[in-house]
Design a protein around this motif. Sequence first.
Motif, mmCIF file in Angstrom:
data_model
loop_
_atom_site.group_PDB
_atom_site.id
_atom_site.type_symbol
_atom_site.label_atom_id
_atom_site.label_comp_id
_atom_site.label_asym_id
_atom_site.label_seq_id
_atom_site.Cartn_x
_atom_site.Cartn_y
_atom_site.Cartn_z
ATOM 1 N N THR A 222 42.797 45.227 41.499
ATOM 2 C CA THR A 222 42.739 44.787 40.237
ATOM 3 C C THR A 222 44.035 44.338 39.835
ATOM 4 N N ILE B 280 41.791 49.188 42.401
ATOM 5 C CA ILE B 280 40.795 48.416 43.054
ATOM 6 C C ILE B 280 39.574 48.281 42.514
ATOM 7 N N LYS B 281 38.796 47.090 42.745
ATOM 8 C CA LYS B 281 37.487 46.839 42.293
ATOM 9 C C LYS B 281 36.451 46.672 43.426
ATOM 10 N N ARG B 282 35.325 47.304 43.320
ATOM 11 C CA ARG B 282 34.407 47.331 44.310
ATOM 12 C C ARG B 282 33.428 46.333 43.850
ATOM 13 N N THR B 283 32.858 45.279 44.811
ATOM 14 C CA THR B 283 31.831 44.415 44.603
ATOM 15 C C THR B 283 30.897 44.555 45.354
ATOM 16 N N LYS C 48 40.983 40.253 49.580
ATOM 17 C CA LYS C 48 39.656 40.771 49.628
ATOM 18 C C LYS C 48 39.165 41.533 51.163
ATOM 19 N N TYR D 38 36.127 44.949 48.498
ATOM 20 C CA TYR D 38 37.131 45.385 47.626
ATOM 21 C C TYR D 38 38.311 44.544 47.374
ATOM 22 N N GLU D 39 38.896 44.556 46.214
ATOM 23 C CA GLU D 39 40.037 43.735 45.911
ATOM 24 C C GLU D 39 40.890 44.645 45.162
ATOM 25 N N GLU E 258 39.493 53.220 43.094
ATOM 26 C CA GLU E 258 38.701 52.623 42.108
ATOM 27 C C GLU E 258 38.755 53.573 40.597
ATOM 28 N N LYS F 118 41.564 52.552 38.786
ATOM 29 C CA LYS F 118 41.671 51.276 38.114
ATOM 30 C C LYS F 118 42.796 50.463 39.100
#
Length: 116
Positions: free
Chosen positions: A89, A72-75, A41, A86-87, A67, A70
């Motif tokens: 997926t 990476i995931k943004r939190t 992360k 970011y991490e 993103e 699909k």
Amino acid sequence: MDCTNLKRDHKKEMRAVQDSMDVLSGKWKITILSSICFYSKRRFSDILADIGGISNKMLSKELKELELNKLIKRTVLETQPITVQYELTEHGLSLKTIIENLTDWGIKHRKEITGK
């Protein structure tokens, strides 16, 4: 398998390579993915610090594209100030072996070219 089927299969493989390059091409995407992959992360500022020469605007643009694809995931974390993390997926994690192989190849290539 006859020649016609071999050609058809080869075209499918070439299309797959082109699709992959369309998603991963550019100066920064693989490096961004590598930064996130290595640390699991990463915050925006951490990625920015990892990658010499990339601007805030370009990093933001590339992260949005990754993103959308699909990878990476943004939190958004409810910290003060707000932190974005970011991490990869699950789909993005499928690139881990490729990133590790590119890293190994890059180290060997640099040694081959520079002797270091």
